[in-house]
Design an enzyme around this catalytic site. Structure first.
Site, mmCIF file in Angstrom:
data_model
loop_
_atom_site.group_PDB
_atom_site.id
_atom_site.type_symbol
_atom_site.label_atom_id
_atom_site.label_comp_id
_atom_site.label_asym_id
_atom_site.label_seq_id
_atom_site.Cartn_x
_atom_site.Cartn_y
_atom_site.Cartn_z
ATOM 1 N N ARG A 1 0.930 -1.155 0.109
ATOM 2 C CA ARG A 1 0.056 -0.132 0.001
ATOM 3 C C ARG A 1 0.794 1.367 0.041
ATOM 4 O O ARG A 1 1.504 1.263 0.923
ATOM 5 C CB ARG A 1 -0.755 0.004 1.198
ATOM 6 C CG ARG A 1 -1.748 1.124 1.448
ATOM 7 C CD ARG A 1 -2.858 1.474 0.519
ATOM 8 N NE ARG A 1 -3.735 2.457 0.944
ATOM 9 C CZ ARG A 1 -4.575 3.104 0.353
ATOM 10 N NH1 ARG A 1 -4.876 2.673 -1.037
ATOM 11 N NH2 ARG A 1 -5.420 3.940 0.883
ATOM 12 N N ASP B 1 1.095 3.979 2.819
ATOM 13 C CA ASP B 1 1.491 3.371 4.072
ATOM 14 C C ASP B 1 3.094 3.159 4.181
ATOM 15 O O ASP B 1 3.623 3.794 4.947
ATOM 16 C CB ASP B 1 0.664 2.183 4.341
ATOM 17 C CG ASP B 1 -0.844 2.333 4.569
ATOM 18 O OD1 ASP B 1 -1.359 3.350 4.508
ATOM 19 O OD2 ASP B 1 -1.355 0.911 4.806
ATOM 20 N N GLY C 1 -10.037 4.868 -9.718
ATOM 21 C CA GLY C 1 -11.201 4.305 -10.678
ATOM 22 C C GLY C 1 -10.716 3.783 -11.676
ATOM 23 O O GLY C 1 -11.260 3.171 -12.689
ATOM 24 N N GLU D 1 -4.142 -7.123 -6.836
ATOM 25 C CA GLU D 1 -2.809 -7.814 -7.161
ATOM 26 C C GLU D 1 -2.386 -8.957 -6.266
ATOM 27 O O GLU D 1 -2.007 -9.834 -6.936
ATOM 28 C CB GLU D 1 -1.817 -6.553 -6.525
ATOM 29 C CG GLU D 1 -1.269 -5.254 -7.259
ATOM 30 C CD GLU D 1 -0.496 -4.577 -6.699
ATOM 31 O OE1 GLU D 1 -0.037 -3.498 -7.525
ATOM 32 O OE2 GLU D 1 0.305 -4.833 -5.761
#
Length: 1212
Positions: free
Chosen positions: A46, A49, A80, A114
């Site tokens: 992420r 993060d 999107g 993923e």
């Protein structure tokens, strides 16, 4: 989230390419094997993060070890937008996946997509590595906490179908159930990353893609493993040979294996070019042995002189170490014998890899032999394309031509590298011409294809290439440039062109510097070109590099004007004349490096062996003639070097000026007597006459050398230098070392404004000339330590009178390296007599300040962190020597005859010193103020402190301790439980007396002797019934004259007595006798009083510490009692006048604690008072030790003060 920096994105199509585009076309060919995975590791994380912290560090760590091609998202995609197919393809094309699950990982639908793809592709293959970054694995597994909330959010999002969300949940559960690593806030992330990278490194192995342009490595490394692993499984030493032709990639493969595996071993070493090192240097094998030991053990092994010494060292030092050693390009069995002969030389699990063109000696030694393979067509195309286009696939319009080049190169890596560099920059229209030329070269003669690159060079670069190929491969780059430049080549530019053409490279090495490196195939090609140009007629070759060839030319007088250069690096074994040189009219370079005994005998005349006047560089070791040819007019000569020659005279008066000559080096030409006329060499820059022992004068014409930069006259017989030397305006370096006859430098040497460096070590000069200190640009001076010491001594004496101290920067460098300094009897009166720089003599180990009138030491002395010995004898005004003012490194202190010294190694004060030798002869004031016996015991206790022994085991394990202190009685410390009233004492021994023995402590009373110095010995004998064996004898340093009795305490380790016992093989001794004997004028007599001895065990040291601690407590109680008495005195003070302000002070009577001036004042007052109470005549005062302030042991002072108060009068 999605997006990435893809290492295979093509930036330009025409000429500049990224690390490469897809190789699908290559893999699609039926003749090509399938291409391996493009990526080693796919990182899923992420971004918000961990992109800029944990994952960024992890990605960098993986890349730094040079083994991984990493796929990592680095571009944020628009929210999107659908996940790109390139991202999904990257997952499919990755060998491993590392998933970093952070707190908000599940918030991103891109991350979840993923992850689902990762699980789909890798599933249960064991190729997924999960890291739980500050999250609970159970929250991921069961979708609780932030993961639960995120999944609920996605389920409510109409853009995601329930099937898709369910696949995400399954993927989270799947990776959470597999083994993973959890990182919480308390875990060190740096350590985790290091361990994680090492673990995945061993699983992945070397990268198979474009790291440093390596191709086909993975499959070959896997095959190497198949040879190595069986030996490792049995804990044996693995010997592996990699065999193949030159240029096939043996060294590259060994290097890749070394990089991948070296971190798993206790030590490792890669010895490059073993064959070349041994051929070029007679000491090559020894140097390789040194390098091997140095790389593995990280030490200095300069002491190895012979191969046998190196073998013994390798065998003894590496036999218990697990090592990885690569011996590159071994050509002879003797090289293996010297570097890695037997498996018992190394620890179990070691790997020894040898690359070689020869396999005969590998078979004899039963090595496992891996035969190096050519690149397959796909790998060869990738390598060629990388060199030509910086892409692993050529552009479409170049593909067919590239495949033809690969075919003609026969997939040989070196040829592919050179041709790629050659053809890459050229237009496509020229490729066909190049290919046509390639087709004319027979396939079996691959090496000759390299000549295409040679033909592409201009004439100057060709000459540079041929010189390097024939003479200077693996030679120092700076020396090579100097030689080539002297031949008229712009060699730095030319070498850079050769590097661009991949014809050579520069190897950087911290120990050996920068070396020119040309592959053996290229070297052979250059030599073949020379042979072919001469029609294979030796006498017509432009370059001669083989000793046998030169011998043949000299013997048969085959020399011609075609010969341009001769460079020989080995002995000329036959005794030939050099008449053949007469015909070499175009000879520009002559370098003969030989130490043959046949060449050392001087020949009278060189006229029969004329040298070419075209010579530009003449370097002839052990030049056999006494003079140069009379017809020698080398107007083009740039450098003349005749090391160890028999030359007596360079040239006669008929020689014309040599305007191009810049360097003359006659080092060790021991018959050379004088330089006739310096006007012949007006542009000389370096003159080196080092070791010309018969050189006794320098011609005054040296003043005309206005461009001279270096003048080396070391180790000659010069008695003086001409004053004309001051005219050398450009001189930067002057070496006068080894001039034992040279007593002084010329006057006004400061006129040499350009002088930077000067060396006068081991010369007859005893003091630094004052002119040195006037040189504005001088940067360094090499001189003997005595000169530095003398200069500092003179400066300090001058500072005492003038208050000025100035040293230039070059001298500051010298005195900070000084280890010994004698400042005795310099009339230094106090701290103000020492300049500021005194405290930064950081290398000082020995300091003598004896016979100076100072009362306290300079404060900077505690900054002398390496000081081990301090001498302060006869400093009669020295009153205080507190431990905190001295450096902790101090081991030996002499304060003999410091009669005013009142405090030193006080047993009542904290002390960080751990001295091993202390002498306090006739310190009369010290015995009045400190208990001598307790001072000695406390010093021994500090020396034996366990913490110190553990910290410095090598220093203390075999070190002795001794201390001499004055004492007022003949009593011995009670800690010595075995005492005698004579100079000999015996101990009854039990059977285990030597078990766990730590040492011997001995003490004796040393009687006064004001007449003569004495030498003492301590002898320890062991007895069994009527038999006695001497175990140990220790001589004490010379004891000087003394006016009073002293206590001498010694301690010695048990090693020598116990070793003696072991030699005698007798363990059942009954008695141990310790005797103290004095030796004066050769006659033995006893100058010792009572003596004592104690065998020291661990519990005895504890008891010693307890005694010193109890003494401290007792004295504190006494001090407290006296403090109460003084308090009463202070009350009385208010009742009557006290007229002496010095005694009261701002803190009352207790303020005299550190007031030594008050002590002196009171002493003088006591001397004038006939009614002073005498402690010796007052029974109430005998034995009372008053340890408060400076009045310790001065009960008379206190009593008198009280008596005065009682009498109602002021103290006098």
């Amino acid at each position: 989230m999605a997006g990435f920096v893809h290492p295979r994105v093509q930036l330009e199509r025409k000429r500049s390419f990224s690390p490469s585009s897809s190789s699908s076309s290559s893999s699609s060919s039926s003749s090509s094997p399938p291409v391996a995975k493009k990526f080693d590791v796919f990182l899923s994380f992420r971004g918000e993060d961990t992109r800029n912290n944990f994952t960024g560090h992890l990605s960098l760590a993986l890349r730094k070890i040079g083994l991984f091609n990493i796929f990592k998202d680095d571009y944020a995609l628009d929210k999107g937008k659908e996940i790109g197919p390139e991202l999904l393809n990257a997952i499919e094309d990755s060998r491993y996946a590392v998933v970093v699950l952070s707190e908000d990982y599940a918030e991103s639908n891109w991350c979840l997509k993923e992850l689902a793809k990762i699980v789909e592709c890798m599933g249960d293959s064991g190729r997924i590595r999960t890291i739980f970054y500050h999250v609970d694995p159970s929250h991921v597994r069961n979708q609780k906490g932030s993961f639960g909330k995120a999944m609920e959010k996605h389920e409510k999002d109409p853009r995601h179908s329930s099937e898709e969300v369910q696949s995400w949940r399954k993927a989270l559960t799947k990776v959470a159930n597999q083994s993973g690593e959890a990182i919480q806030s308390h875990r060190d992330e740096a350590i985790f990353i290091e361990e994680f990278v090492a673990k995945i490194s061993s699983e992945l192995g070397a990268s198979i893609t474009t790291v440093e342009g390596l191709f086909g490595m993975a499959s070959r490394l896997k095959k190497l493993d198949s040879y190595v692993l069986p030996s490792l499984d049995t804990k044996k030493v693995c010997f592996l040979g990699i065999h193949g032709m030159g240029g096939i990639g043996k060294s590259t493969l060994a290097r890749a294996y070394y990089k991948r595996m070296s971190h798993k071993f206790e030590g490792s070493c890669f010895l490059l070019n073993v064959r070349a090192v041994c051929e070029k240097d007679p000491k090559g094998l020894v140097n390789l042995q040194k390098q091997l030991l140095s790389n593995v053990l990280k030490g200095n092994f300069k002491g190895i002189e012979y191969v046998d010494d190196g073998i013994d060292m390798i065998r003894s030092r590496l036999r218990s170490k697990k090592v990885l050693i690569v011996l590159d390009d071994v050509s002879k069995e003797e090289q293996l014998n010297a570097l890695a002969e037997e498996d018992n030389w190394f620890g179990s699990g070691s790997i020894i890899i040898v690359t070689s063109r020869e396999n005969s000696f590998l078979k004899i030694r039963r090595y496992a032999i891996y035969r190096a393979e050519y690149l397959n067509p796909c790998e060869a195309l990738q390598l060629f394309s990388w060199k030509a286009f910086r892409s692993i696939e050529p552009p479409e319009e170049y593909k067919e031509l590239s495949e033809q080049v690969v075919k003609y190169a026969n997939n040989l890596p070196l040829v592919l590298t050179v041709l790629g560099s050659l053809l890459g920059p050229k237009d496509k229209s020229l490729w066909n011409a190049a290919l046509c030329r390639l087709r004319k070269v027979p396939e079996k003669q691959i090496v000759k294809t390299l000549k295409i690159s040679f033909d592409d060079l201009d004439e100057t670069d060709k000459d540079i290439f041929l010189d390097i190929a024939c003479f200077f491969n693996r030679y120092d780059i700076d020396e090579t440039v100097e030689i080539l430049d002297s031949c008229g080549f712009d060699s730095e530019y030319g070498i850079s062109n050769l590097i661009d053409k991949s014809l050579l490279s520069i190897n950087e090495n911290e120990d050996e510097g920068s070396k020119i490196w040309m592959h053996d195939l290229l070297e052979e090609m250059g030599k073949d070109i020379v042979r072919e140009e001469s029609g294979n007629e030796l006498g017509r070759q432009s370059r001669i590099w083989e000793t046998a060839d030169l011998n043949q030319i000299l013997e048969n007088k085959e020399g011609t004007n075609k010969v341009e250069a001769i460079v020989i690096f080995s002995d000329i074994t036959e005794e030939y004349g050099f008449e053949a040189l007469l015909s070499m009219k175009k000879l520009r370079l002559l370098q003969i490096t030989t130490f043959s005994e046949r060449m050392l005998h001087g020949l009278d005349d060189c006229d029969g062996s004329e040298l070419s006047n075209n010579l530009r560089y003449l370097d002839w070791t052990t030049f056999p003639y006494q003079n140069l040819p009379s017809s020698f007019q080398p107007r083009k000569l740039v450098k003349l070097k005749l090391f160890g020659s028999n030359i007596e005279q360079l040239w006669n008066n008929g020689v014309k000026p040599l305007h191009l000559l810049k360097v003359i080096d006659l080092t060790s030409s021991i018959h050379y007597t004088k330089f006739e006329d310096f006007t012949v060499v007006p542009n000389l820059e370096k003159l080196i006459l080092k070791g010309c022992w018969k050189l006794s004068e320098i011609h005054p014409s040296i003043k005309y050398l206005k461009k001279l930069i270096l003048l080396d006259l070391s180790f000659t017989s010069l008695e003086k230098l001409p004053k004309e030397i001051n005219s050398l305006a450009s001189l930067e370096t002057l070496n006068l070392g080894g001039h034992y006859k040279l007593k002084k430098c010329p006057d006004n040497l400061e006129q040499l404004k350009s002088l930077r460096n000067i060396d006068i070590c081991e010369s007859g000069i005893r003091h630094l000339p004052s002119s040195f200190f006037l040189m504005e640009n001088l940067e360094s001076v090499r001189c003997d330590a005595k000169m530095i010491e003398s200069a500092i001594r003179e400066n300090i004496i001058s500072f005492r009178t003038t208050g000025k101290s100035f040293f230039p920067n070059w001298f500051c460098t010298l005195f900070t390296s000084l280890t010994r300094l004698n400042l005795s009897d310099c009339n230094l009166t106090g701290p103000e007599a020492f300049p500021e720089y005194f405290g930064i003599l950081v290398s000082l180990e020995y300091l003598d300040l004896s016979k100076n009138p100072f009362s306290v030491l300079p404060p900077g002395i505690n900054g002398l962190s390496r000081l081990r010995c301090l001498r302060l004898e006869h400093c009669k005004s020295l009153r205080c020597l507190e431990a905190e003012l001295l450096p902790s490194s101090l081991q030996v202190v002499y304060v003999d005859y410091c009669t005013s010294l009142g405090s030193f190694l006080d047993p009542l004060k904290p002390c960080h010193l751990r001295c091993s030798s202390v002498s306090c002869l006739d310190c009369t004031e010290l015995v009045k103020r400190q208990d001598g016996k307790m001072t000695a015991l406390a010093s021994l206790s500090r020396f034996l402190e366990v913490s110190f022994l553990e910290e410095y085991p090598s220093e203390m394990g075999n070190q002795y301790f001794d201390i001499v202190v004055p004492q007022s009685d003949n009593e011995l410390p009670s800690w010595f439980i075995n005492q005698s009233s004579t100079a000999s004492v015996g101990i009854k021994l039990d059977s285990n007396w030597h078990s766990e023995l730590m040492g011997f402590a001995m003490v004796f009373c040393l009687r006064a002797n004001p007449f003569i110095q004495e030498k003492f010995s301590c002898v320890i004998r062991a007895g069994y019934r009527e038999y006695w064996d001497e175990l140990f004898s220790m001589e004490v340093d010379l004891i000087k004259i003394r006016m009073s009795d002293h206590l001498f305490l010694l301690y010695g380790p048990p090693q020598f007595p116990l070793e003696r016992i072991s030699e005698l093989e007798l363990q059942s001794y009954e008695t141990l006798e310790c005797s103290f004997i004095g030796d004066m004028d050769g006659g033995y007599y006893s100058s010792c009083g009572p003596c004592g001895v104690r065998l020291v065990y661990e519990e005895d040291i504890a008891e010693l510490n307890q005694i010193t601690s109890q003494y401290n407590n007792d004295q504190r109680d006494v001090q407290s009692s006296h403090s109460q008495s003084i308090s009463e005195v202070c009350k009385l003070r208010r009742m009557g006048p006290i007229g002496l302000p010095l005694l009261t002070g701002p803190r009352g009577i207790l303020d005299v604690d550190d007031n030594l001036e008050l002590v002196k004042l009171q002493q003088d007052d006591d001397d004038d008072d006939e009614d002073q109470p005498n402690p010796g005549s007052n029974p109430s005062m005998v034995g009372i030790k008053t340890h408060f302030g400076v009045f310790r042991n001065y009960t008379g002072i206190t009593t008198k003060f009280l008596d005065n108060l009682k009498g109602g009068r002021e103290p006098e």
